[in-house]
Design a protein around this motif. Structure first.
Motif, PDB file in Angstrom:
ATOM      1  N   TRP A 180      66.865  -2.502 156.379  1.00 55.45           N
ATOM      2  CA  TRP A 180      65.409  -2.617 156.329  1.00 55.45           C
ATOM      3  C   TRP A 180      64.962  -2.957 154.907  1.00 55.45           C
ATOM      4  O   TRP A 180      65.419  -2.344 153.940  1.00 55.45           O
ATOM      5  N   THR A 181      64.056  -3.916 154.797  1.00 54.09           N
ATOM      6  CA  THR A 181      63.480  -4.234 153.492  1.00 54.09           C
ATOM      7  C   THR A 181      62.329  -3.267 153.200  1.00 54.09           C
ATOM      8  O   THR A 181      61.834  -2.576 154.098  1.00 54.09           O
ATOM      9  N   LYS A 182      61.894  -3.242 151.946  1.00 54.47           N
ATOM     10  CA  LYS A 182      60.752  -2.392 151.576  1.00 54.47           C
ATOM     11  C   LYS A 182      59.503  -2.815 152.341  1.00 54.47           C
ATOM     12  O   LYS A 182      58.698  -1.974 152.756  1.00 54.47           O
ATOM     13  N   GLU A 183      59.349  -4.128 152.516  1.00 50.99           N
ATOM     14  CA  GLU A 183      58.165  -4.632 153.223  1.00 50.99           C
ATOM     15  C   GLU A 183      58.168  -4.178 154.687  1.00 50.99           C
ATOM     16  O   GLU A 183      57.132  -3.767 155.225  1.00 50.99           O
ATOM     17  N   LYS A 249      64.486   4.078 162.747  1.00 49.35           N
ATOM     18  CA  LYS A 249      64.106   4.096 161.333  1.00 49.35           C
ATOM     19  C   LYS A 249      63.087   5.194 161.067  1.00 49.35           C
ATOM     20  O   LYS A 249      63.170   5.903 160.054  1.00 49.35           O
ATOM     21  N   TRP A 250      62.127   5.349 161.975  1.00 46.55           N
ATOM     22  CA  TRP A 250      61.116   6.389 161.798  1.00 46.55           C
ATOM     23  C   TRP A 250      61.759   7.778 161.817  1.00 46.55           C
ATOM     24  O   TRP A 250      61.415   8.639 161.002  1.00 46.55           O
ATOM     25  N   ASN A 251      62.698   7.991 162.719  1.00 46.87           N
ATOM     26  CA  ASN A 251      63.376   9.286 162.766  1.00 46.87           C
ATOM     27  C   ASN A 251      64.136   9.555 161.472  1.00 46.87           C
ATOM     28  O   ASN A 251      64.197  10.694 160.999  1.00 46.87           O
ATOM     29  N   SER A 252      64.703   8.504 160.898  1.00 49.42           N
ATOM     30  CA  SER A 252      65.407   8.646 159.624  1.00 49.42           C
ATOM     31  C   SER A 252      64.431   9.027 158.506  1.00 49.42           C
ATOM     32  O   SER A 252      64.703   9.918 157.694  1.00 49.42           O
ATOM     33  N   ILE A 253      63.284   8.352 158.479  1.00 48.74           N
ATOM     34  CA  ILE A 253      62.260   8.657 157.474  1.00 48.74           C
ATOM     35  C   ILE A 253      61.749  10.079 157.660  1.00 48.74           C
ATOM     36  O   ILE A 253      61.571  10.836 156.703  1.00 48.74           O
ATOM     37  N   LEU A 254      61.530  10.439 158.912  1.00 46.93           N
ATOM     38  CA  LEU A 254      61.001  11.759 159.234  1.00 46.93           C
ATOM     39  C   LEU A 254      61.958  12.858 158.785  1.00 46.93           C
ATOM     40  O   LEU A 254      61.551  13.865 158.201  1.00 46.93           O
ATOM     41  N   THR A 255      63.233  12.649 159.039  1.00 45.67           N
ATOM     42  CA  THR A 255      64.234  13.635 158.620  1.00 45.67           C
ATOM     43  C   THR A 255      64.204  13.818 157.108  1.00 45.67           C
ATOM     44  O   THR A 255      64.221  14.940 156.597  1.00 45.67           O
ATOM     45  N   SER A 256      64.132  12.711 156.395  1.00 43.11           N
ATOM     46  CA  SER A 256      64.116  12.773 154.937  1.00 43.11           C
ATOM     47  C   SER A 256      62.870  13.487 154.420  1.00 43.11           C
ATOM     48  O   SER A 256      62.941  14.335 153.531  1.00 43.11           O
ATOM     49  N   LEU A 258      60.771  15.626 156.068  1.00 45.89           N
ATOM     50  CA  LEU A 258      60.631  17.020 156.482  1.00 45.89           C
ATOM     51  C   LEU A 258      61.662  17.933 155.839  1.00 45.89           C
ATOM     52  O   LEU A 258      61.472  19.142 155.766  1.00 45.89           O
ATOM     53  N   THR A 259      62.779  17.361 155.408  1.00 46.98           N
ATOM     54  CA  THR A 259      63.793  18.187 154.745  1.00 46.98           C
ATOM     55  C   THR A 259      63.722  18.046 153.230  1.00 46.98           C
ATOM     56  O   THR A 259      64.536  18.613 152.516  1.00 46.98           O
ATOM     57  N   ARG A 260      62.742  17.257 152.776  1.00 51.07           N
ATOM     58  CA  ARG A 260      62.504  17.065 151.340  1.00 51.07           C
ATOM     59  C   ARG A 260      63.765  16.631 150.595  1.00 51.07           C
ATOM     60  O   ARG A 260      64.041  17.068 149.482  1.00 51.07           O
ATOM     61  N   GLY A 261      64.561  15.811 151.291  1.00 52.89           N
ATOM     62  CA  GLY A 261      65.714  15.224 150.622  1.00 52.89           C
ATOM     63  C   GLY A 261      66.909  16.130 150.471  1.00 52.89           C
ATOM     64  O   GLY A 261      67.864  15.796 149.775  1.00 52.89           O
ATOM     65  N   HIS A 262      66.913  17.306 151.105  1.00 57.04           N
ATOM     66  CA  HIS A 262      68.083  18.174 151.012  1.00 57.04           C
ATOM     67  C   HIS A 262      69.303  17.466 151.590  1.00 57.04           C
ATOM     68  O   HIS A 262      69.197  16.683 152.535  1.00 57.04           O
ATOM     69  N   PRO A 305      63.569  17.505 162.207  1.00 60.86           N
ATOM     70  CA  PRO A 305      62.936  16.789 163.323  1.00 60.86           C
ATOM     71  C   PRO A 305      63.777  16.942 164.586  1.00 60.86           C
ATOM     72  O   PRO A 305      65.004  17.006 164.520  1.00 60.86           O
ATOM     73  N   ARG A 306      63.122  16.971 165.740  1.00 64.31           N
ATOM     74  CA  ARG A 306      63.851  17.162 166.997  1.00 64.31           C
ATOM     75  C   ARG A 306      64.845  16.030 167.236  1.00 64.31           C
ATOM     76  O   ARG A 306      65.932  16.261 167.773  1.00 64.31           O
ATOM     77  N   ALA A 307      64.488  14.810 166.835  1.00 66.40           N
ATOM     78  CA  ALA A 307      65.392  13.677 167.052  1.00 66.40           C
ATOM     79  C   ALA A 307      66.696  13.863 166.276  1.00 66.40           C
ATOM     80  O   ALA A 307      67.774  13.507 166.761  1.00 66.40           O
ATOM     81  N   TYR A 308      66.591  14.436 165.079  1.00 67.51           N
ATOM     82  CA  TYR A 308      67.785  14.694 164.275  1.00 67.51           C
ATOM     83  C   TYR A 308      68.687  15.702 164.982  1.00 67.51           C
ATOM     84  O   TYR A 308      69.908  15.526 165.071  1.00 67.51           O
ATOM     85  N   VAL A 309      68.078  16.758 165.514  1.00 65.81           N
ATOM     86  CA  VAL A 309      68.849  17.813 166.178  1.00 65.81           C
ATOM     87  C   VAL A 309      69.478  17.292 167.468  1.00 65.81           C
ATOM     88  O   VAL A 309      70.638  17.588 167.776  1.00 65.81           O
ATOM     89  N   GLN A 310      68.733  16.505 168.231  1.00 61.96           N
ATOM     90  CA  GLN A 310      69.279  15.944 169.468  1.00 61.96           C
ATOM     91  C   GLN A 310      70.446  14.998 169.182  1.00 61.96           C
ATOM     92  O   GLN A 310      71.442  14.996 169.910  1.00 61.96           O
ATOM     93  N   THR A 311      70.316  14.214 168.120  1.00 66.05           N
ATOM     94  CA  THR A 311      71.415  13.323 167.727  1.00 66.05           C
ATOM     95  C   THR A 311      72.624  14.127 167.280  1.00 66.05           C
ATOM     96  O   THR A 311      73.772  13.791 167.602  1.00 66.05           O
TER      97      THR A 311
END
Length: 348
Positions: A180-183, A249-256, A258-262, A305-311
């Motif tokens: 994914w690009t920044k744009e 991609k959204w689930n990836s962003i959400l995980t990052s 909500l976990t503040r980068g841990h 995020p629930r998607a992270y846990v389900q994965t």
């Protein structure tokens, strides 16, 4: 009267206030008596994914109705419009033998959802495998002729409505499969903001969401961030990715966020997350994945995020449980708890 019916239904269906009057009248006839009976038995009305037990009950209900009426196939029963020469006879039999009551017997869900589930289960057009190149070209041609009339297109292609709509979403334009690009990422974030802002305004029409609020509160309200989103709409706004890529991609962003980068995926943190997940799943005593409250589970094991846990659960069963496809959900959990958990704890 309608007001009283709506009030009673609200006990079973909290969002009934958003349902049209005509639909409420239908629910009063098809659902209310059943809901009262389930309440007496201490059984709550359910939503979400159907369990294996419910699917078996639907199958049983359909087969019994076919046997009772002499209708020779589930497709004729559930897709009567495909058989115009038999339509009048089938409709008469449905009325005479109380189709609505029979099809929903033993299932604590709104009749409409049971009916849609039965149609999905028994539609032979749902199980046609991969699309050939010829089919993809036909799909493009039919969409150009009929627009997004997926019902019409599904009949022409002998595929389900959902199948043709989702496949067209994938093939309608050149899709980027690279990083994914920044744009692109910014387009995705902007699209999600628009959707979430609209949801908030719909829930609180008297309190419009300001631009400033949309750029702050939307990103810290965990409940809002985890809501199901209209991915085909978001796909259109992003332009260069199809809906499944946008969701991933959204689930990836959400995980990052909500976990503040841990660091979730390395060493002890990774192992401890797996251990916590197995223990919590075992404690639920769920017989089916649809019985798991994934949001509560996500909070309990680390506010993910629930998607992270389900994965994470999917990867666990695939990598740790032999012949997992042949096992029930509860058997998979038991195996993870009895066999895999001790190994993880020993490593920890």
């Amino acid at each position: 009267d309608l007001y009283t019916v709506r009030q009673e239904l609200e006990e079973f269906i909290p969002h009934v206030k958003n349902i049209s009057d005509s639909s409420v009248r239908k629910m009063a006839g098809r659902d209310l008596t059943r809901f009262r009976e389930f309440k007496k038995q201490g059984i709550a009305v359910k939503f979400g994914r159907f369990t294996q037990k419910e699917n078996k009950q639907i199958h049983k209900n359909v087969e019994e109705f076919l046997s009772l009426t002499g209708i020779d196939s589930a497709e004729k029963l559930l897709f009567t419009s495909r058989y115009p020469e038999d339509r009048d006879t089938i409709q008469r039999l449905k009325t005479e033998y109380h189709f609505c009551e029979k099809i929903s017997e033993g299932i604590p869900r709104p009749w409409r959802l049971i009916y849609y589930r039965a149609r999905k289960m028994f539609d032979p057009n749902n199980y046609k495998g991969r699309y050939t190149m010829e089919e993809k070209e036909k799909l493009k041609k039919y969409q150009a002729l009929h627009g997004n009339d997926w019902k019409k297109i599904s009949e022409l292609m002998s595929r389900s409505n959902l199948s043709v709509a989702m496949k067209y979403s994938e093939i309608k334009s050149a899709i980027n499969y690279g990083p994914w690009t920044k744009e692109e990422t910014q387009k995705l974030l902007d699209a999600v903001k628009v959707v979430l802002r609209r949801k908030l305004e719909a829930e609180n029409p008297s309190s419009p969401v300001s631009v400033e609020q949309s750029n702050t509160d939307l990103w810290i309200d965990r409940e809002k961030l985890n809501q199901p989103l209209p991915w085909t709409e978001i796909e259109t706004k992003v332009g260069s990715r199809y809906w499944r890529q946008c969701r991933q991609k959204w689930n990836s962003i959400l995980t990052s966020r909500l976990t503040r980068g841990h660091l979730l995926h390395k060493g002890i943190n990774r192992l401890q997350t797996k251990i916590n997940l197995i223990k919590r799943l075992y404690e639920t005593k769920a017989e089916d994945a649809s019985e798991v409250n994934w949001d509560e589970l996500s909070n309990a094991i680390g506010d993910f995020p629930r998607a992270y846990v389900q994965t994470k659960f999917y990867k666990l069963k695939v990598s740790c449980v032999p012949l997992w496809k042949r096992k029930t959900f509860s058997e998979i959990i038991d195996y993870l708890y009895e066999k895999t958990l001790p190994e993880f704890e020993e490593k920890l």
